[in-house]
Design a protein around this motif. Structure first.
Motif, PDB file in Angstrom:
ATOM      1  N   LYS A 127       0.852  -1.285   0.016  1.00  0.00           N
ATOM      2  CA  LYS A 127       0.315   0.169   0.059  1.00  0.00           C
ATOM      3  C   LYS A 127       0.777   1.168   0.124  1.00  0.00           C
ATOM      4  CE  LYS A 127      -2.088  -1.320   3.616  1.00  0.00           C
ATOM      5  NZ  LYS A 127      -1.287  -2.381   4.095  1.00  0.00           N
ATOM      6  N   SER A 128       1.986   1.228   0.856  1.00  0.00           N
ATOM      7  CA  SER A 128       2.746   2.420   0.842  1.00  0.00           C
ATOM      8  C   SER A 128       3.434   2.590  -0.539  1.00  0.00           C
ATOM      9  CB  SER A 128       3.703   2.319   1.961  1.00  0.00           C
ATOM     10  OG  SER A 128       3.204   2.317   3.247  1.00  0.00           O
ATOM     11  N   VAL A 129       3.699   1.378  -1.118  1.00  0.00           N
ATOM     12  CA  VAL A 129       4.689   1.486  -2.417  1.00  0.00           C
ATOM     13  C   VAL A 129       3.641   2.037  -3.316  1.00  0.00           C
ATOM     14  CG1 VAL A 129       5.501  -0.086  -4.353  1.00  0.00           C
ATOM     15  CG2 VAL A 129       5.906  -0.611  -1.744  1.00  0.00           C
ATOM     16  N   PHE A 146       3.355  10.901   5.341  1.00  0.00           N
ATOM     17  CA  PHE A 146       3.733   9.607   5.267  1.00  0.00           C
ATOM     18  C   PHE A 146       3.342   9.038   6.684  1.00  0.00           C
ATOM     19  CE2 PHE A 146       6.684  11.986   2.400  1.00  0.00           C
ATOM     20  CZ  PHE A 146       6.924  10.871   1.665  1.00  0.00           C
ATOM     21  N   GLN A 147       3.587   7.643   6.484  1.00  0.00           N
ATOM     22  CA  GLN A 147       3.312   6.789   7.662  1.00  0.00           C
ATOM     23  C   GLN A 147       3.706   7.151   9.006  1.00  0.00           C
ATOM     24  OE1 GLN A 147       3.558   2.635   6.169  1.00  0.00           O
ATOM     25  NE2 GLN A 147       2.579   1.825   7.907  1.00  0.00           N
ATOM     26  N   GLY A 148       4.918   7.862   9.112  1.00  0.00           N
ATOM     27  CA  GLY A 148       5.681   7.926  10.430  1.00  0.00           C
ATOM     28  C   GLY A 148       5.793   9.720  10.485  1.00  0.00           C
ATOM     29  N   TRP A 151      -2.594  10.193   2.049  1.00  0.00           N
ATOM     30  CA  TRP A 151      -2.343   9.743   3.506  1.00  0.00           C
ATOM     31  C   TRP A 151      -1.952   8.325   3.722  1.00  0.00           C
ATOM     32  CZ3 TRP A 151      -4.159  14.111   6.566  1.00  0.00           C
ATOM     33  CH2 TRP A 151      -4.873  15.060   6.026  1.00  0.00           C
ATOM     34  N   ASP A 152      -0.897   8.060   4.246  1.00  0.00           N
ATOM     35  CA  ASP A 152      -0.487   6.792   4.537  1.00  0.00           C
ATOM     36  C   ASP A 152      -0.688   6.454   6.057  1.00  0.00           C
ATOM     37  OD1 ASP A 152       0.426   4.186   4.379  1.00  0.00           O
ATOM     38  OD2 ASP A 152       2.568   4.882   3.585  1.00  0.00           O
ATOM     39  N   GLU A 153      -1.790   5.650   6.284  1.00  0.00           N
ATOM     40  CA  GLU A 153      -1.829   5.408   7.630  1.00  0.00           C
ATOM     41  C   GLU A 153      -1.911   6.319   8.857  1.00  0.00           C
ATOM     42  OE1 GLU A 153      -0.644   1.468   9.058  1.00  0.00           O
ATOM     43  OE2 GLU A 153      -0.528   0.633   6.985  1.00  0.00           O
ATOM     44  N   PRO A 154      -2.852   7.499   8.325  1.00  0.00           N
ATOM     45  CA  PRO A 154      -2.777   8.540   9.391  1.00  0.00           C
ATOM     46  C   PRO A 154      -3.187   8.421  11.046  1.00  0.00           C
ATOM     47  CG  PRO A 154      -4.843   8.735   7.692  1.00  0.00           C
ATOM     48  CD  PRO A 154      -3.851   7.589   7.293  1.00  0.00           C
TER      49      PRO A 154
HETATM   50 MG   LIG Z   1       2.604   1.024   4.706  1.00  0.00          MG
END
Ligand SMILES: [Mg+2]
Ligand SMILES: Nc1ncnc2c1ncn2[C@@H]1O[C@H](COP(=O)(O)OP(=O)(O)OP(=O)(O)O)[C@@H](O)[C@H]1O
Length: 274
Positions: A60-62, A104-106, A183-186
């Motif tokens: 998913k992030s990719v 980003f996720q982090g 939005w990556d895993e907000p």
């Molecule tokens: Mg991810």
């Protein structure tokens, strides 16, 4: 055949449809022997919020990085309106990427910079505004994410809680004045109350910017609160797309199990990590 596959299959011979803001056509991407994306076909419509779900490590992030142009597919095409972005030369790609904000996720803040410098960064990069106007906009963008204490401006990321970092990440994304927000895993790693506040924030940003949004999440509350449509990534392809209403009642076992939070088959990596 899994129901829903047909609905997402796109004929690459057809030129980009005007209503699709973002279009991925048969996108493949591998890291060495690991084939992560194996023929992704996906359309994201103007102004919608598409939620992408899928198990941890599915890519998913990719996928978001491919849309943002950070990663180039090995095969396939990525279109944003009538612009094909996976073949853009670096300079044009950098120019294009200013229209897209990734949360980003982090949070991915610059650790050595203060909150103010982080949120000001997209303005400084574009060199369009005087210092005073930048500061005003930074304060305004932090206000939009409900960070109003002036003391926060001088803090470094290490001095912030996880929820605050996410908010600063969103404020920095707003500084890009983006047309597309990824939005990556907000909400991953946040307590339920803070997670809900971030979902509210996604909705507020959506309403104020009218950006086209893609939200990757494991959080079903988030899916139903912020999403217009849902897409599921599994084994490198989009196996399902449907509206949020359709998704609640879908007969696609893989999707309904995911939505109801039950694992189908052994999970390869255990619980998702932020
Ligand atoms: Mg991810
Ligand atoms: N730059 C990279 N180099 C090598 N492998 C990578 C790279 N980026 C991602 N991968 C691999 O691709 C796979 C998919 O990663 P990705 O981060 O997209 O998963 P994800 O679906 O976002 O998972 P999660 O829900 O845990 O965030 C993983 O196996 C990961 O190790």
């Amino acid at each position: 055949m899994i129901s829903g596959i047909e609905a997402t299959r796109i004929d690459p011979a057809i030129s980009p449809k005007p209503e699709a803001r973002i279009r991925l056509v048969d996108v493949h991407l591998a890291f060495g022997p690991q084939r992560v994306l194996r023929g992704v076909n996906l359309e994201i419509f103007s102004g919608e919020t598409l939620v992408v779900v899928g198990r941890s490590g599915e890519g998913k992030s990719v996928l978001l990085k491919v849309i943002d142009g950070i990663l180039k597919p090995d095969k396939g095409e990525v279109w944003v309106e009538d612009q094909r972005i996976d073949t853009l030369p670096p300079r044009a790609l950098n120019e294009f990427r200013r229209r897209i904000a990734m949360v980003f996720q982090g949070a991915a803040l610059f650790d050595s910079m203060t909150v103010e410098e982080n949120v000001a960064f997209p303005y400084r990069e574009r060199r369009l505004l005087a210092d005073k106007s930048i500061r005003e906009r930074v304060v305004e963008n932090l206000r939009r994410v409900h960070l109003v204490d002036p003391g926060v401006l001088r803090k470094k990321p290490a001095e912030l809680s996880g929820g605050m970092k996410k908010r600063v990440g969103v404020a920095r994304a707003l500084s890009m004045e983006p047309e597309i927000i990824l939005w990556d895993e907000p909400t991953t790693g946040l307590d339920p109350v803070t997670a809900d506040a971030i979902n509210d924030l996604i909705l507020e940003v959506q309403q104020s910017t009218h950006a086209t949004s893609v939200v990757v999440t494991h959080d079903m509350a988030s899916v139903f609160k912020v999403g217009n449509r849902v897409a599921m990534l599994n084994q490198g392809v989009i196996v399902y797309t449907g509206t949020v209403e359709e998704t609640r009642e879908t007969e696609n076992a893989m999707v309904s199990q995911f939505v109801q939070g039950r694992a189908q088959g052994p999970l390869t990596e255990g619980l998702p990590v932020g």
